[in-house]
Design an enzyme around this catalytic site. Structure first.
Site, short mmCIF file in Angstrom:
data_model
loop_
_atom_site.label_atom_id
_atom_site.label_comp_id
_atom_site.label_asym_id
_atom_site.label_seq_id
_atom_site.Cartn_x
_atom_site.Cartn_y
_atom_site.Cartn_z
N HIS A 1 0.80 -1.23 0.00
CA HIS A 1 0.00 0.00 0.00
C HIS A 1 0.83 1.28 0.00
CE1 HIS A 1 0.94 -0.07 4.29
NE2 HIS A 1 0.61 1.20 4.33
C1 UD1 Z 1 -2.49 5.13 6.18
C2 UD1 Z 1 -1.26 5.58 6.99
C3 UD1 Z 1 -0.16 4.53 6.86
C4 UD1 Z 1 -0.65 3.16 7.25
C5 UD1 Z 1 -1.88 2.82 6.42
C6 UD1 Z 1 -2.43 1.45 6.77
C7 UD1 Z 1 -0.81 8.00 7.07
C8 UD1 Z 1 0.08 9.06 6.59
N1 UD1 Z 1 -0.70 6.82 6.47
O1 UD1 Z 1 -2.15 5.14 4.81
O2 UD1 Z 1 0.90 4.89 7.72
O3 UD1 Z 1 0.36 2.20 7.02
O4 UD1 Z 1 -2.87 3.83 6.64
O5 UD1 Z 1 -3.61 1.18 6.17
O6 UD1 Z 1 -1.58 8.23 7.99
N2 UD1 Z 1 -9.58 4.58 1.83
C9 UD1 Z 1 -10.75 3.85 1.72
N3 UD1 Z 1 -11.37 3.43 2.86
C10 UD1 Z 1 -10.86 3.73 4.09
C11 UD1 Z 1 -9.67 4.46 4.19
C12 UD1 Z 1 -9.03 4.88 3.05
O7 UD1 Z 1 -11.22 3.58 0.62
O8 UD1 Z 1 -11.46 3.32 5.10
C13 UD1 Z 1 -8.91 5.05 0.61
C14 UD1 Z 1 -8.80 6.57 0.59
O9 UD1 Z 1 -9.86 7.14 -0.05
C15 UD1 Z 1 -7.49 6.81 -0.10
C16 UD1 Z 1 -6.67 5.57 0.16
O10 UD1 Z 1 -7.57 4.59 0.65
O11 UD1 Z 1 -7.67 6.95 -1.48
C17 UD1 Z 1 -5.55 5.84 1.12
O12 UD1 Z 1 -6.03 6.18 2.43
P1 UD1 Z 1 -5.22 7.15 3.42
O13 UD1 Z 1 -5.90 7.12 4.73
O14 UD1 Z 1 -5.01 8.45 2.78
O15 UD1 Z 1 -3.78 6.53 3.57
P2 UD1 Z 1 -3.26 5.04 3.66
O16 UD1 Z 1 -2.55 4.72 2.40
O17 UD1 Z 1 -4.35 4.10 4.08
#
Ligand code: UD1
Length: 394
Positions: free
Chosen positions: A231
């Site tokens: 990820h």
């Molecule tokens: C976050 C953390 C990372 C951790 C990871 C584990 C930060 C900077 N990063 O990164 O350290 O290792 O979580 O999962 O805080 N999304 C969904 N559903 C959700 C949550 C997110 O679809 O419940 C999608 C969002 O729309 C986005 C993507 O997933 O497009 C990334 O989510 P985001 O929370 O920005 O960062 P992570 O990559 O999950």
């Protein structure tokens, strides 16, 4: 009297979480507080605040349920967005919560955006900050998590570290020794208290009930398999990198044994954007599953032949379970999980040649579980004790 009907001189702690890797860390801490409150009249009042960065059932609700975390007292509903949006919106909302609740301590966990947002907000309101999992350093400033770690540690009053390497990192940065405590790894508290529940699950059932596409349903036999998660933006957001990794998995790893890939939402989006999704879904020996629950992932980890991952938490769990792990990063803030420190992980970055070489040479490695010092399932108790003692000396 505060909202709990207790005298306001009782200690009040607010824990702030936001994303999946926080939940395994706060669960044992809440249990430690409940145990403390059951054994004393000097009760602690604890409030759980979820920023809502991870909001869907797979990433949040399911893990809360499995780890028996009570529903958050307050959910800020921050959701997805740029880093500035996530951090900024969390800070604006947290400020109101902290001003109203006036906690003695704000406890933050790990390195996600909620961790940094809460520590800045609390510090500006002169509230003491305790960082659980302090001192980890990758020295890679391009990782948002590294920025979060460094800012949080700089602002924290009490820095609780998972290992002695982290203690040294903090001392080198000039943190006062009196603020640093080596308490062990709180993630391992969750692992140890959930081992039995995980072991009872059925492997085939885990795969079948979480499959995103059903085409592979009849083929998975649950013998030897590889587990994969990916990820990090450096692996999944780059159009030059992700296709090479995917092609390697399809054409080489899946030829050797089944691959169970637990797909993070960010990765699913990127795989679709780079037109790799259909190819993966249609490869017979690859099982694309929704983000797994805690117990399901633990069970897969206990039985996997090899873990392919860029997750920090999984590296730690692999070390304790003995699972050979190819860490798809060029650096790690968790060196204690590497083979040279007695762990089970090896850094392979995202270079296919390097991954191939390690994959085939690791295939016949046997499990070698290793418990680094104080990764003993009792870290949460030590965290709480340090907070209580800090207050007494204050
Ligand atoms: C976050 C953390 C990372 C951790 C990871 C584990 C930060 C900077 N990063 O990164 O350290 O290792 O979580 O999962 O805080 N999304 C969904 N559903 C959700 C949550 C997110 O679809 O419940 C999608 C969002 O729309 C986005 C993507 O997933 O497009 C990334 O989510 P985001 O929370 O920005 O960062 P992570 O990559 O999950």
């Amino acid at each position: 009297m505060n909202i709990y009907g207790q005298n306001s001189n009782k200690m009040k702690i607010v824990s702030v979480v936001g994303a999946r890797p926080n939940f395994m860390k706060v669960a044992p801490f809440i249990r430690a507080i409940n145990r403390h409150n059951g054994n004393t009249t000097d009760k602690i009042s604890h409030l759980l605040v979820h920023t809502g960065q991870h909001y869907d059932d797979y990433m949040s609700k399911k893990i809360f349920y499995e780890l028996e975390i009570p529903p958050a007292d307050i959910n800020l509903g921050v959701g997805s967005g740029t880093h500035a949006e996530q951090v900024g919106n969390s800070m604006i909302a947290l400020e109101k919560v902290f001003e109203k609740e006036k906690p003695d301590w704000v406890v933050v966990y790990g390195d996600v955006n909620a961790t940094m947002a809460a520590s800045i907000t609390a510090k500006k309101l002169h509230i003491k900050v305790c960082h659980v999992e302090a001192g980890l350093r990758s020295s890679d400033w391009s990782m948002p998590e590294e920025v979060n770690r460094i800012v949080t540690d700089r602002l924290s009053d009490l820095l609780l570290t998972p290992d002695k390497i982290s203690v040294e990192n903090l001392k080198r940065e000039g943190v006062a020794e009196s603020a640093i405590r080596f308490v062990g790894n709180i993630m391992i508290d969750s692992l140890e208290s959930n081992r039995l529940k995980a072991e009872k699950l059925n492997l085939r059932q885990i795969v079948l009930s979480n499959l995103i596409s059903t085409h592979n349903e009849v083929v998975f036999k649950g013998a030897e398999f590889v587990v994969m998660t990916l990820h990090r933006p450096s692996n999944v957001d780059d159009e030059l990198v992700l296709p090479l990794l995917v092609n390697f998995v399809i054409s080489e790893v899946a030829n050797v044994m089944p691959v169970i890939w637990s797909v993070h939402p960010r990765t699913e989006k990127q795989l679709k954007q780079f037109n790799l999704w259909d190819k993966l879904i249609n490869t017979p020996n690859i099982f694309m599953v929704n983000p797994l629950g805690y117990h399901a992932m633990l069970k897969l980890n206990m039985h996997a032949k090899i873990m392919l991952t860029d997750s920090g938490g999984l590296q730690e769990e692999c070390t304790v379970l003995g699972t050979p792990c190819l860490t798809m990063r060029w650096n790690t803030e968790r060196p204690i999980t590497l083979r040279e420190y007695g762990g089970t992980c090896v850094l392979v970055g995202n270079n296919v040649e390097r991954i191939r070489q390690e994959f085939f040479s690791t295939l016949n490695n046997s499990r070698k579980p290793k418990h680094p010092e104080l990764w003993d399932g009792l870290t949460a108790e030590r965290c709480l004790m340090e907070i209580l003692n800090f207050n007494m000396n204050d």
